[in-house]
Scaffold this motif. Sequence first.
Motif, PDB file in Angstrom:
ATOM      1  N   LEU A  88       0.810  -1.228   0.000  1.00 15.18           N
ATOM      2  CA  LEU A  88       0.000   0.000   0.000  1.00 15.18           C
ATOM      3  C   LEU A  88       0.836   1.267   0.000  1.00 15.18           C
ATOM      4  O   LEU A  88       0.403   2.302  -0.538  1.00 15.18           O
ATOM      5  CB  LEU A  88      -0.940  -0.006   1.205  1.00 15.18           C
ATOM      6  N   HIS A  89       2.000   1.236   0.617  1.00 10.85           N
ATOM      7  CA  HIS A  89       2.825   2.441   0.699  1.00 10.85           C
ATOM      8  C   HIS A  89       3.912   2.498  -0.363  1.00 10.85           C
ATOM      9  O   HIS A  89       4.379   3.585  -0.702  1.00 10.85           O
ATOM     10  CB  HIS A  89       3.494   2.544   2.067  1.00 10.85           C
ATOM     11  N   THR A  90       4.346   1.345  -0.862  1.00  9.86           N
ATOM     12  CA  THR A  90       5.505   1.337  -1.758  1.00  9.86           C
ATOM     13  C   THR A  90       5.178   0.808  -3.151  1.00  9.86           C
ATOM     14  O   THR A  90       5.256   1.538  -4.144  1.00  9.86           O
ATOM     15  CB  THR A  90       6.651   0.507  -1.149  1.00  9.86           C
ATOM     16  N   ARG A  91       4.790  -0.455  -3.249  1.00 10.93           N
ATOM     17  CA  ARG A  91       4.699  -1.078  -4.572  1.00 10.93           C
ATOM     18  C   ARG A  91       3.578  -0.485  -5.430  1.00 10.93           C
ATOM     19  O   ARG A  91       3.801  -0.119  -6.596  1.00 10.93           O
ATOM     20  CB  ARG A  91       4.533  -2.586  -4.414  1.00 10.93           C
ATOM     21  N   SER A 122      11.067   3.321  11.363  1.00 13.56           N
ATOM     22  CA  SER A 122       9.868   2.492  11.382  1.00 13.56           C
ATOM     23  C   SER A 122       9.531   2.016   9.979  1.00 13.56           C
ATOM     24  O   SER A 122       9.872   2.656   8.977  1.00 13.56           O
ATOM     25  CB  SER A 122       8.682   3.280  11.950  1.00 13.56           C
ATOM     26  N   ARG A 123       8.863   0.873   9.897  1.00 11.72           N
ATOM     27  CA  ARG A 123       8.448   0.356   8.596  1.00 11.72           C
ATOM     28  C   ARG A 123       7.473   1.313   7.914  1.00 11.72           C
ATOM     29  O   ARG A 123       7.458   1.431   6.687  1.00 11.72           O
ATOM     30  CB  ARG A 123       7.825  -1.027   8.764  1.00 11.72           C
ATOM     31  N   TYR A 124       6.658   1.996   8.721  1.00 11.41           N
ATOM     32  CA  TYR A 124       5.731   2.979   8.176  1.00 11.41           C
ATOM     33  C   TYR A 124       6.492   4.069   7.426  1.00 11.41           C
ATOM     34  O   TYR A 124       6.216   4.361   6.256  1.00 11.41           O
ATOM     35  CB  TYR A 124       4.911   3.579   9.319  1.00 11.41           C
ATOM     36  N   HIS A 125       7.477   4.675   8.091  1.00 10.60           N
ATOM     37  CA  HIS A 125       8.234   5.749   7.469  1.00 10.60           C
ATOM     38  C   HIS A 125       9.096   5.246   6.317  1.00 10.60           C
ATOM     39  O   HIS A 125       9.204   5.905   5.267  1.00 10.60           O
ATOM     40  CB  HIS A 125       9.122   6.431   8.516  1.00 10.60           C
ATOM     41  N   LEU A 126       9.720   4.093   6.492  1.00 15.46           N
ATOM     42  CA  LEU A 126      10.597   3.571   5.452  1.00 15.46           C
ATOM     43  C   LEU A 126       9.820   3.251   4.174  1.00 15.46           C
ATOM     44  O   LEU A 126      10.297   3.513   3.062  1.00 15.46           O
ATOM     45  CB  LEU A 126      11.326   2.328   5.957  1.00 15.46           C
ATOM     46  N   SER A 127       8.627   2.688   4.320  1.00 15.37           N
ATOM     47  CA  SER A 127       7.827   2.353   3.140  1.00 15.37           C
ATOM     48  C   SER A 127       7.366   3.612   2.414  1.00 15.37           C
ATOM     49  O   SER A 127       7.341   3.656   1.177  1.00 15.37           O
ATOM     50  CB  SER A 127       6.631   1.486   3.539  1.00 15.37           C
ATOM     51  N   LYS A 128       7.007   4.655   3.175  1.00 16.95           N
ATOM     52  CA  LYS A 128       6.643   5.934   2.557  1.00 16.95           C
ATOM     53  C   LYS A 128       7.844   6.552   1.844  1.00 16.95           C
ATOM     54  O   LYS A 128       7.736   7.057   0.710  1.00 16.95           O
ATOM     55  CB  LYS A 128       6.116   6.890   3.632  1.00 16.95           C
TER      56      LYS A 128
END
Length: 434
Positions: A88-91, A122-128
Amino acid sequence: MKILITGATGFLGGHIADRLAADGHRLTCAVRNPDSARERRPAFDYAAIDFNRATEPERWLPLLAGIDVVINAVGILREAPGQSFDVLHTRAPSALFSACATAGVRHVIQISALGADEAAQSRYHLSKRTADDHLRSLPVRSTIVQPSLVFGLDGASARMFGTMASLPLIPLPGRGDQCVQPVHVDDVADAVARLVGATDTLAESGVRLAVVGPHALTLRSFLASLRTAIGIRRAPRFLPVPDSLTTLGATLAGHLPGAFLDTETLQMLRRGNTADARAMRDVLGRDPRPVADFVPPALAEPLRLRAQLGWLLPVLRLSIAFVWILTAIVSLGVYPVEASYALLAEAGVPAALRPAALYGAAVLDLVLGALTLFSYRRGLVWQAQVALIVGYMLIITLKLPEFWLHPYGPISKNVPMLAVIWLLYELESRRWNT
């Protein structure tokens, strides 16, 4: 302009879509279920797409014909079944951005997050951040919007922080000196609308815009200001929670579906969420609104009530569950069994049926107590509890009327309990049964 927006069924995306529509733009909302979305916002155009399957640019190209601006406002704070940061955030966003470059879209606005930078952990920030970097590498004009904590009266964070602010004793992680810079959702929507029509330096590609409130605040100060804004005049009292207990609580909460807090959100809070507000002022042409102006005075009282019910209703639920579960435990052997049989005999229950009546009622009480804590159809639970209490009271009135005159009031105390269950039914049954 003709704008394609994703995430329009969400909190932030919905506000952005409404703001752009008010400016006269023609919106197409890319959503998973257009029929459901159309019920909420019938004036918009809709295109069906599932982010979980839209991880290749080819899936997006048919939606981009004639589109001038694309706004990606899809985001999740925590992962859930069928919702991952990677997709949802990256691909999916990266596939959309690549398709925009191919289709010749004039401007792509990515709603990212403050903290999605070189120091992200965080995975949240890294994916964004991964999606942000991909967008900036493409030959398409882009703007990366990085909101801080977004506050809106219809948002989940507003409910959570409002409930916290209304508590008689407010727990804080540590001393509550973590820094936040909350921004009102209408200011975020205004900033995006300004970017859509920008022709000045804001139109430069690759700009990262920190969308924040006017001032950085400690979490303690934010909650105190919010408490005043919803009309609670009593000074707040805070309870510092040691870091070890806060971490333990976040770890446990991470296993609960829908919980706002987990170890990653705690880490993001501890890191801080602030930035220079000058760029935000330049975009808006004014100061963003402070926390004191987040709540319109006319809405302060209903919001105070909503905030207080946010913790009062769980307290009432726990107290009702406690009564049922304790009654079951007492009936299962803590209270002398022979004494219980004697009461059943006075009520006219035959000897052969007394064990079944005693232990059956105890198990039923235990089940109702457990359902009070865990059921997602509490309306039916409240109805069952009322029926059982009224049934008990009728039997006792007919067979053991002297209990109405008992000095400890074992029967009369059911009246306020029925009133509390009625209150819970009226306030919660519609929510849990739909």
